[in-house]
Structures are given as structure tokens and as C-alpha cells.
Design a protein around this motif. Structure first.
Motif, short mmCIF file in Angstrom:
data_model
loop_
_atom_site.label_atom_id
_atom_site.label_comp_id
_atom_site.label_asym_id
_atom_site.label_seq_id
_atom_site.Cartn_x
_atom_site.Cartn_y
_atom_site.Cartn_z
N GLY A 195 -83.45 -29.58 -129.36
CA GLY A 195 -83.78 -30.97 -129.68
C GLY A 195 -82.89 -31.98 -128.97
O GLY A 195 -82.81 -33.14 -129.36
N ILE A 196 -82.22 -31.53 -127.89
CA ILE A 196 -81.32 -32.45 -127.18
C ILE A 196 -82.13 -33.39 -126.30
O ILE A 196 -81.98 -34.61 -126.33
CB ILE A 196 -80.30 -31.66 -126.33
N LYS A 197 -83.01 -32.81 -125.52
CA LYS A 197 -83.78 -33.62 -124.58
C LYS A 197 -85.08 -32.88 -124.30
O LYS A 197 -85.06 -31.70 -123.99
CB LYS A 197 -82.96 -33.75 -123.28
N ARG A 198 -86.18 -33.55 -124.45
CA ARG A 198 -87.47 -32.91 -124.26
C ARG A 198 -87.70 -32.71 -122.77
O ARG A 198 -87.99 -33.65 -122.06
CB ARG A 198 -88.56 -33.82 -124.86
N GLN A 199 -87.52 -31.49 -122.28
CA GLN A 199 -87.78 -31.20 -120.87
C GLN A 199 -89.29 -31.22 -120.68
O GLN A 199 -90.04 -30.79 -121.54
CB GLN A 199 -87.22 -29.84 -120.48
N HIS A 200 -89.72 -31.70 -119.54
CA HIS A 200 -91.14 -31.98 -119.37
C HIS A 200 -91.99 -30.72 -119.31
O HIS A 200 -93.19 -30.79 -119.43
CB HIS A 200 -91.36 -32.81 -118.11
N ASN A 201 -91.36 -29.55 -119.12
CA ASN A 201 -92.16 -28.37 -118.84
C ASN A 201 -92.09 -27.30 -119.93
O ASN A 201 -92.37 -26.14 -119.67
CB ASN A 201 -91.71 -27.77 -117.50
N VAL A 202 -91.67 -27.66 -121.13
CA VAL A 202 -91.51 -26.66 -122.17
C VAL A 202 -92.56 -26.88 -123.27
O VAL A 202 -92.63 -27.95 -123.85
CB VAL A 202 -90.09 -26.73 -122.79
N PHE A 203 -93.38 -25.85 -123.52
CA PHE A 203 -94.46 -26.00 -124.49
C PHE A 203 -94.44 -24.91 -125.55
O PHE A 203 -94.24 -25.18 -126.72
CB PHE A 203 -95.83 -26.00 -123.78
N GLU A 204 -94.67 -23.66 -125.09
CA GLU A 204 -94.85 -22.57 -126.06
C GLU A 204 -93.65 -22.42 -126.98
O GLU A 204 -93.80 -22.18 -128.16
CB GLU A 204 -95.07 -21.25 -125.32
#
Ligand code: XMP
Length: 324
Positions: free
Chosen positions: A152-161
Motif C-alpha cells: 500500500g505504499i504506492k500503486r504501481q501501474h502494472n500490478v493487478f492480480e
């Protein structure tokens, strides 16, 4: 190819040639006789995936460079040219208007990241997938992206599952992530072993949200031009510095300055330069004072409206490397 519970392979443990063989075989098995697509940004992660995918699928991998208006000066064509030299055809997609429209009016960091993510996956990619008939997207997600997003630090643009989003349901295609067990140092070894030139395998990291991650507050075409100009100067002046990553950041608040004997309520650029091994922790590089002075002089003289230049001294943690 499972991506959810990935077991780390450290750079020391990694045998890049064997890794390339194994992953190419897995990609070929997953895609079968279908078509896959991938987006190349020119960063080491997406470049390594592009090479793995072409090894596995040849022309059945369609590679696109999406110009999102957030890239550095000349970057889209440079990357297309480098891959053309390697025999890999990359199609350049001009999506500048779509991204600028999606970012319009947003100032919150996570909302900006989300806008870039949604435009990329839901609008641009979903269209490319439909047009190409692909059922798979190859993507260069690495373990550090997952760690920071899950924490929950930073929403990386490529992480989903890993955060409970099913890409098939959300976007209509499956995502294959061959680099998910590696960190940056491991990916560099794979990139080098797959024949990429040093300008790519040793390339400084650049975030998925690109220059939008280097603008505090609103991302507009004008503000992008300012940070893009500052980035050219900074990357030229620091080119010889042995650091993990350096960046110029445009601040939102203005400060009082003076120019030609008059008050100028002007812009601030923050410079960051990081020493790090794997981006999980980082410390500011001890840059020579002369280097900082020259950089500052160029930024105030050459980037319109800049009256203040600062150098970040805080470590990660508690800082993060990017500001957004
Ligand atoms: P932070 O700012 O999280 O950055 O300390 C750590 C490393 O990751 C890069 N970064 C990103 N890369 N998508 C990416 O692909 C992102 O959303 C993103 N945010 C940061 C950053 O440049 C640094 O190398």
C-alpha cells in the motif's frame, strides 16, 4: 505461468541464459498458436520482456510503443530505432491526447497514477488487443512493483492480480509476467544476455507514469514541457555520475524570486539523485558541489520561470524515490 505467488530469484542465483530459455518455453506454451501483445517503454523491464516474447513467439508478438505525452524528449522514436536495429518491429501509437485528457484537472498523486493506468489498460490497450486479436499481454512487472503495491505504499501501474484485480474480467485479456521473480539487478542480467545494447540493459529506471510522476500537482502539456526541458538538462549534466537514478521534479508551489530587478513569483525544480541497489532503499548521492552549482545555473537560466533549485537529502525510507 503463475504470477501470484512468485518466488524470488536473486541476481546472484540467476543464470540468465537458462532463465531466458525457460521463460521463452513457458511463454510459447501459454500462448499456443495465438497472438500476444506487449508495450515497450524502452525501460529495462519492458525491453527484456520484448526480447523474451520475440524469442518465444516471433512475429506473433506485436510490440507497441505508446506515446502517452509523458515521455522524455525524443524518447519514442529513439526506442523504436534501437529495436529496429535488433530486428524487432515496434509500432508507435500516438495516444498523447487521450492521456492528457484523462489527467486533466487531477492533482492527487494516486488519482494521477490511476488515470494513467486506466487510460493505458482500459482504453489504449483494450483497443490494441481487440484489433490484433491477442488474448495475452506480456508485461515486465518485477517483484519490487508487487511488494510496494501490496504494502500500500504506492500503486504501481502494472500490478493487478496481486491486489485482487482479475485482468481478464477488468480488461478482457490475460497478463503474462515472466520477470515477476526478479528485481532490477536480475532483469539487467537477463536484458544483457538477450542481446540488448548497453543503453538499454544499463538504462536508468524510469517509472510507468513517466513524467507525470515528476510533476507535483496538475499535469498539463505546458508543465510537461517544463519538466521535460529540465530533464534534458539534468540528464546531460549528471550523465557521468555513477548513480542508480536521477530526476528533475516540478513543484506545485511558487516562491518569490527576482529577475531583471523585478519580483518574479517563480517555479521550483527539485533535483533528486539516488544511490541504490534494488530501489527498495536508497540514499542521496554525494554529488560534487560544482556539479550541483552548474546544474542549478542551467535550470534557472534555461527553463522558463524557474527561480529555485533544491537538492533532496532525505533517504528512502521514509522518502520514496519519485515524488508522486
Ligand atoms: P519509488 O518512488 O516507489 O520508486 O521509491 C522505486 C523505483 O520504481 C520506479 N517507479 C515506478 N516504476 N511504475 C514503474 O514501472 C511506477 O508506477 C513506478 N513508480 C516508481 C522508480 O522510478 C524507482 O526506480
Amino acid at each position: 505461468m503463475t504470477t501470484v505467488s512468485a518466488k524470488e530469484i536473486t541476481a546472484d542465483q540467476l543464470n540468465p541464459e537458462q532463465f531466458i530459455e525457460e521463460k521463452a518455453t513457458e511463454i510459447a506454451a501459454a500462448v499456443g498458436d495465438g497472438v500476444a501483445i506487449n508495450a515497450l517503454s524502452g525501460g529495462v523491464d519492458s525491453s527484456a520482456v520484448t526480447m523474451l516474447g520475440h524469442r518465444a513467439l516471433g512475429d506473433r508478438l506485436k510490440t507497441y510503443f505508446v506515446d502517452n505525452a509523458l515521455m522524455r524528449e525524443g524518447e519514442p522514436q529513439q526506442i523504436v530505432d534501437i529495436f529496429a536495429d535488433l530486428g524487432v518491429r515496434v509500432e508507435l501509437i500516438d495516444a498523447r491526447e487521450e492521456f492528457l485528457a484523462a489527467l486533466e484537472g487531477l492533482t492527487d498523486p494516486e488519482e494521477k497514477r490511476e488515470a494513467v493506468t486506466q487510460t493505458f489498460y482500459k482504453d489504449i490497450f483494450a483497443k490494441l488487443v481487440r484489433e490484433s486479436g491477442a488474448k495475452y499481454l506480456l508485461q515486465g512487472t518485477i517483484l519490487t512493483d508487487v511488494d510496494e503495491t501490496v504494502a500500500g505504499i504506492k500503486r504501481q501501474h502494472n500490478v493487478f492480480e496481486q491486489i485482487g484485480i482479475d485482468p481478464e474480467e477488468a480488461f478482457g485479456y490475460q497478463i503474462i509476467e515472466p520477470l515477476i521473480q526478479l528485481r532490477k539487478d536480475g532483469v539487467r542480467k537477463v536484458a544483457q544476455a538477450s542481446g540488448l545494447p548497453e543503453s538499454i540493459h544499463n538504462r536508468m529506471p524510469f517509472p510507468g507514469p513517466a513524467l507525470a510522476a515528476r510533476i507535483i500537482g496538475a499535469v498539463t502539456a505546458e508543465r510537461l514541457d517544463l519538466v521535460r526541458g529540465a530533464t534534458v538538462i539534468l540528464e546531460t549534466e549528471l550523465a557521468g555520475v555513477d548513480a542508480f537514478q536521477y530526476m528533475a521534479i516540478l513543484h506545485d508551489d511558487r516562491v518569490t524570486g527576482m529577475r531583471d530587478g523585478e519580483r518574479d513569483f517563480g517555479l521550483q525544480i527539485e533535483v533528486r539523485c539516488w544511490d541504490s541497489v534494488d530501489a527498495r532503499t536508497a540514499t542521496p548521492t554525494r554529488l560534487p558541489w560544482e556539479t550541483l552549482e552548474k546544474l542549478s545555473a542551467r535550470l534557472v537560466n534555461e527553463v522558463p520561470g524557474v527561480v529555485s533549485v533544491t537538492y533532496n537529502l532525505a533517504t528512502k525510507p521514509p522518502s520514496t524515490m519519485e515524488v508522486v
